[in-house]
Design a protein around this motif. Structure first.
Motif, PDB file in Angstrom:
ATOM      1  N   ALA A  82      -6.655  28.543  31.806  1.00 43.54           N
ATOM      2  CA  ALA A  82      -6.626  27.334  30.981  1.00 43.54           C
ATOM      3  C   ALA A  82      -6.132  26.145  31.785  1.00 43.54           C
ATOM      4  N   LEU A  86      -7.980  22.402  32.691  1.00 44.94           N
ATOM      5  CA  LEU A  86      -7.397  21.113  32.305  1.00 44.94           C
ATOM      6  C   LEU A  86      -7.200  20.186  33.487  1.00 44.94           C
ATOM      7  N   THR A 129     -11.709  21.284  27.383  1.00 43.03           N
ATOM      8  CA  THR A 129     -10.482  21.357  26.594  1.00 43.03           C
ATOM      9  C   THR A 129     -10.573  22.399  25.491  1.00 43.03           C
ATOM     10  N   LEU A 130     -11.771  22.631  24.967  1.00 47.04           N
ATOM     11  CA  LEU A 130     -11.897  23.631  23.906  1.00 47.04           C
ATOM     12  C   LEU A 130     -11.626  25.032  24.451  1.00 47.04           C
ATOM     13  N   ALA A 133      -7.944  25.256  25.333  1.00 44.56           N
ATOM     14  CA  ALA A 133      -7.113  25.417  24.148  1.00 44.56           C
ATOM     15  C   ALA A 133      -7.139  26.865  23.656  1.00 44.56           C
ATOM     16  N   ARG A 134      -8.341  27.472  23.673  1.00 45.52           N
ATOM     17  CA  ARG A 134      -8.445  28.867  23.232  1.00 45.52           C
ATOM     18  C   ARG A 134      -7.673  29.792  24.170  1.00 45.52           C
ATOM     19  N   THR A 137      -3.949  29.463  23.662  1.00 43.14           N
ATOM     20  CA  THR A 137      -3.549  30.137  22.424  1.00 43.14           C
ATOM     21  C   THR A 137      -3.456  31.642  22.640  1.00 43.14           C
ATOM     22  N   GLN A 167       0.343  22.845  26.283  1.00 45.56           N
ATOM     23  CA  GLN A 167      -0.309  22.518  25.017  1.00 45.56           C
ATOM     24  C   GLN A 167       0.138  21.149  24.501  1.00 45.56           C
ATOM     25  N   SER A 170      -1.142  18.337  27.624  1.00 40.06           N
ATOM     26  CA  SER A 170      -2.563  18.182  27.900  1.00 40.06           C
ATOM     27  C   SER A 170      -3.428  18.188  26.646  1.00 40.06           C
ATOM     28  N   LEU A 171      -2.994  18.912  25.640  1.00 42.15           N
ATOM     29  CA  LEU A 171      -3.815  19.041  24.441  1.00 42.15           C
ATOM     30  C   LEU A 171      -3.226  18.313  23.249  1.00 42.15           C
ATOM     31  N   ARG A 173      -0.980  19.264  21.162  1.00 46.53           N
ATOM     32  CA  ARG A 173      -0.841  20.093  19.965  1.00 46.53           C
ATOM     33  C   ARG A 173       0.507  19.867  19.318  1.00 46.53           C
TER      34      ARG A 173
END
Length: 487
Positions: A82, A86, A129-130, A133-134, A137, A167, A170-171, A173
């Protein structure tokens, strides 16, 4: 020995017979399972009970440790993948290797992984990013599974906090920062003397970007610094001054986030004994000046800084904000800085009269000032002199010679770095009064090095002409000679 064993058995049987009666629990609730207590020969039952309780909280079966390591290795692989998607964040640059591998094997594995990550980066034009993100997680879930198997796996605590950090950063969340804090709190509780773990927790608190986050971060940075100092004393080692300085400096910045100016200054004072480089000294000096700008009032200082940013896109809004701020600041240093910036914005917006009036008021105040030096005083002098000079030239171009003379003389009086030009222009405006024009020209000559060579020659020719008009032939010849020396 046989009798002793029989006596032990008898005592054990009697103890079992004298056990407390079973407590009947309410029917709507299930009774909690009784704790499993292992007895050891020669160990008192109360000690055995305490030992078993501690074991339940502190020991992990070997098979559970293996299960935990397996989950952790899978989690780290997912997190690294991941991370590569990123971009070059580098949070997971060093993989978590199994305990059974050699250093050489770890190096080979690290190199292979880095090659794979580089290939993925080269393949993907944009961060996926999808997918990232997965993967993050899934990595978080695996690290959590590792901790469920072994709650004392320090590496899994650390890397799980790094997943949450990635997370959050970068994301974006929501909740990831708080999850990271919770994981790091558990890590610190297990290793409360590890200053590096404390530093990770302090950074996590800072990511709250709030007053309460700043207060919490400052407290943890302070503790990290003390632990680093204690490590040196207890281990009789060389002081890691850079680390201690960094912790106290970060503590100061955290107090700024918490709007605690006095505490921020105090943290900087604690950092000073650990300065090792000139850059550290410059950093502390700059931070102290920033904090003391309005007597450690962080709110007004931050407001001023934000208005400077606003000024680049919305100058009128910044002008209004600075006007309000000038009534709120308490120190002379801050007041001068605010009004100075406001005057410059007014000038840039074409509101010349307001701008030069504000600068004139500031300059007058600074000339009367007898307290500590004002850092921006020279900037005010320079900007006021330039501002008045430019307005003077503008008025002259408009044909308002009287106003032009006033502005140019005002500019000259500041003694700014180009005062010679102002004096020269005043002399030219006064050419119908040769004696007054000569006095202004001589003032320009006194600081003639401010002029270019061409301007110096023009000034000397001007003085020669003025002396000729006054009938002072010898003085004119003297300046003719000066002119020849510059040609």
């Amino acid at each position: 020995m046989r009798y002793i064993l029989l006596l032990g058995v008898a005592l054990y049987v009697m103890a079992c017979r004298s056990a407390a009666p079973v407590v009947v629990m309410p029917t709507e609730e299930e009774a909690p399972p009784a704790p499993t207590v292992t007895h050891w020969p020669g160990v008192d039952s109360s000690i055995a009970l305490a030992a078993n309780a501690l074991a339940d909280n502190a020991l992990v079966a070997p098979e559970k440790q293996e299960e935990s390591w397996a989950h952790a290795r899978r989690a780290l692989d997912l997190a690294q993948l991941a991370d590569s998607l990123l971009g070059p964040v580098g949070v997971f640059a060093v993989p978590l290797a199994p305990d059974t591998s050699t250093l050489e094997q770890q190096d080979v594995a690290t190199a292979a992984f880095n090659e794979g990550a580089a290939a993925i980066n080269a393949y993907t034009q944009e961060p996926d990013t999808l997918t990232a993100a997965r993967l993050l997680t899934e990595a978080a879930a695996s690290f959590q599974a590792a901790l469920e198997a072994n709650p004392f796996d320090t590496d899994s605590h650390y890397w799980l906090s790094q997943v949450y950090q990635l997370q959050a950063q970068s994301l974006g969340r929501r909740g990831a920062v708080e999850e990271a804090i919770a994981v790091l709190l558990r890590l610190v509780s297990m290793h409360n003397q590890r200053h590096d773990y404390l530093a990770l927790l302090a950074e996590a608190y800072e990511r709250r970007a709030s007053v309460d986050g700043g207060i919490a971060a400052a407290a943890v940075w302070e503790r990290a610094a003390r632990e680093a100092i204690d490590d040196t004393v207890l281990e009789n080692a060389v002081m890691d001054s850079l680390t201690v300085f960094t912790y106290y400096a970060r503590c100061s910045r955290a107090f700024i986030m918490a709007l605690q100016g006095t505490q921020a200054l105090a943290a900087l004072d604690r950092a000073i004994p650990y300065i090792t480089t000139a850059e550290d000294s410059l950093y502390v000096d700059g931070e102290q000046k920033w904090l003391l700008w309005d007597e450690a009032n962080i709110t007004t200082r931050l407001n001023f800084d934000s208005l400077l940013v606003v000024a680049s896109t919305a100058p009128e809004e910044a002008i209004a904000g600075l006007q309000q701020l000038s009534d709120q600041v308490g120190s002379t240093i801050a007041y001068v800085a605010v009004e100075h910036e406001r005057a410059l914005l007014l000038f840039g917006a074409g509101r010349f009269d307001e701008a030069v009036s504000t600068m004139g008021t500031l300059w007058g105040m600074l000339k009367e000032h007898t307290g500590p030096a004002i850092p921006s005083a020279e900037s005010v002098r320079e900007d006021y002199g330039v501002m008045a000079y430019n307005i003077g030239l503008s008025r002259r171009a408009e044909g308002d010679m009287r106003a032009a003379l006033g502005y140019l003389m005002q500019s000259e009086s500041t003694g700014f770095s180009q005062a010679a030009r102002a004096s020269f222009e005043v002399s030219r405006l006064l050419q119908n009064d040769p004696r007054a024009a000569l006095a202004a020209a001589r003032r320009a000559e006194a600081v003639m090095t401010q002029l270019s060579l061409d301007e110096q020659q023009a000034l000397l020719r001007h003085i020669v002409e003025l002396y000729r008009r006054l009938g002072e032939r010898e003085n004119a010849l003297t300046y003719v000679e000066k002119l020849r020396q510059r040609q």
